[in-house]
Design an enzyme around this catalytic site. Structure first.
Site, PDB file in Angstrom:
ATOM      1  N   GLU A 205     -28.939  31.560   6.750  1.00  0.00           N
ATOM      2  CA  GLU A 205     -27.779  31.088   8.174  1.00  0.00           C
ATOM      3  C   GLU A 205     -26.434  31.314   6.718  1.00  0.00           C
ATOM      4  OE1 GLU A 205     -28.307  27.325   9.831  1.00  0.00           O
ATOM      5  OE2 GLU A 205     -29.518  27.997  11.573  1.00  0.00           O
ATOM      6  N   LYS A 337     -27.863  24.373  22.597  1.00  0.00           N
ATOM      7  CA  LYS A 337     -28.814  25.810  21.525  1.00  0.00           C
ATOM      8  C   LYS A 337     -29.260  27.437  22.995  1.00  0.00           C
ATOM      9  CE  LYS A 337     -31.182  25.352  17.512  1.00  0.00           C
ATOM     10  NZ  LYS A 337     -31.858  25.181  16.759  1.00  0.00           N
TER      11      LYS A 337
END
EC number: 4.2.1.11
Length: 428
Positions: A205, A337
């Site tokens: 990330e 999500k």
């Protein structure tokens, strides 16, 4: 003019070089919507199914040609001719066509690609940006970003069990200012890691992944980097953690290998409380294993009045599971999500349920991302007031931040940056 005339999916690659699904939806008016689906590394057991081919001769079994075929055949046949503005109806058709609780037949990566592409096509056809098409004409907030500057756990090959160490620029007056603050701290942290002999390679990330002796050492590095960049930790910037505790929960205990310790749920709640008391931590995600409801209750009773406790693997963006958590009084925030549930409509239902019960919502990326920036628009459309979309490196993360800059520019004076008001559920 907004009837769907063609739906076409293809296999593309995500930020980890793994296949994922991209979908184009073409309308009668000639406009097209395109969307690509993300993929997670640490996944909740109850997430909707991400359909992979399992053919070891292609991409080590991670191909998505089956999901692509489902889009191009069953889903396309069911949806062609329907008005793209009928988002809920379209999503419901796919849910019924799949016929399982977890999108196990068609694959959530198939249904989500279509769902998001339909919304993009409908927004384009309406002459509206996606955030306005989904969010309406009311006032809108830009989200406070959770910026992942140190990676551990499943997102990095290092000694840290806690998966994400994040900064939140709550002292900023605008999203643009918040992004600058985060970038300056990120670069200060890189210099600091260099000076201490730590590698400055990044994890999935975009955060740094140094081998450290403890989680406290990671947090102390963040304090030093914040101050080196000219900001005050605890005032201008608050910290957030994603423990991803399910990844180190085994045989009823939480095993922190880096620190050579194992904890019961009560002891781990105390461990986290100790970190909160020592560092300016405002948010903890997945502080307990997804099935340890007793541990979640203990943690909520201990910290829920002063710290945001976010359920990710716990709730998997599923309205039914979230409703159970609300009833049991565990956590006080939902991580959102889109690929955990598999359609836009179900995602929006989960956010609405959270809001109605005074649970905050945090719009989130996955560790395997693409250049698709839909979640940036979703964060604004739903007034989530928080977004988690990685560090200040890797273009797959920057795509979301840059889209938020554009949205703030478009909204001009109508754009609100909530700062600490993003944590409205605390101290209730």
């Amino acid at each position: 003019m907004s009837a769907i005339v063609d739906i076409f999916a293809r296999e593309i690659l995500d930020s980890r070089g793994n296949p994922t699904v991209e979908c184009d939806v073409l309308l009668e008016s000639g406009v097209m919507g395109r969307a690509a689906v993300p993929s997670g590394a640490s996944t909740g057991q109850k997430e909707a199914l991400e359909l992979r081919d399992g053919d070891k001769s292609r991409y080590s079994g991670k191909g998505v040609l089956k999901a692509v075929e489902h889009v191009n055949n069953q889903i396309a046949q069911a949806l062609i001719g329907i008005d793209a503005n009928e988002q809920s109806y379209i999503d419901q058709i796919m849910i019924e066509l799949d016929g399982t609780e977890n999108k196990g037949n068609l694959g959530a990566n198939a249904t989500l690609a279509v769902s998001m592409a339909v919304a993009r096509a409908a927004a384009e056809d309406s002459g509206l940006p996606l955030y306005r098409y989904l969010g309406g004409a009311g006032p809108m907030s830009l989200p406070v970003p959770m910026m992942n500057v140190i990676n551990g756990g499943e997102h990095a090959n290092n000694s840290l069990n806690i998966q994400e160490f994040m900064i939140m620029p709550v002292g900023a007056k605008s999203f643009r200012e918040a992004l600058r603050c985060g970038a300056e701290i990120f670069h200060a942290l890189k210099k600091l890691c260099d000076s201490k002999g730590f590698p400055t390679t990044v994890g999935d990330e975009g955060g740094f992944a140094p081998n450290l002796n403890s989680h406290k050492e990671a947090l102390q590095l963040m304090v030093e980097a914040t101050e080196a960049a000219g900001y005050k930790a605890g005032e201008d910037v608050l910290f957030a953690l994603d423990c991803a505790s399910s990844e180190f929960y085994k045989d009823g205990k939480y095993h922190l290998e880096a620190e050579g310790r194992s904890y019961t749920n009560a002891e781990f709640a105390e461990y986290l409380e100790g970190l909160v008391n020592e560092f300016p931590i405002i948010s903890i995600e997945d502080g307990m294993d997804e099935n340890d409801w007793e541990g979640w209750k203990l943690l909520t009773e201990k910290l829920g009045g002063k710290v945001q406790l976010v359920g990710d693997d716990l709730f998997v963006t599923n309205p039914k599971i979230l409703a159970e958590g609300i009833e049991k009084g565990v956590a006080n925030a939902l991580l959102v999500k889109v690929n955990q549930i598999g359609t836009l409509s179900e995602t929006l239902k989960a956010v609405d349920l959270a809001k109605r019960n005074r649970y905050a919502s945090v719009m989130s990326h996955r560790s395997g991302e693409t250049e698709d920036s839909t979640i940036a628009d979703l964060a604004v459309a739903t007034n989530c007031m928080q977004i988690k979309t990685g560090s200040l490196s890797r273009s797959d993360r920057m795509a979301k931040y840059n889209q938020l800059l554009r949205i703030e520019e478009e909204l001009a004076e109508a754009a609100d940056y909530p700062s600490k008001a993003a944590f409205y559920q605390l101290g209730k």
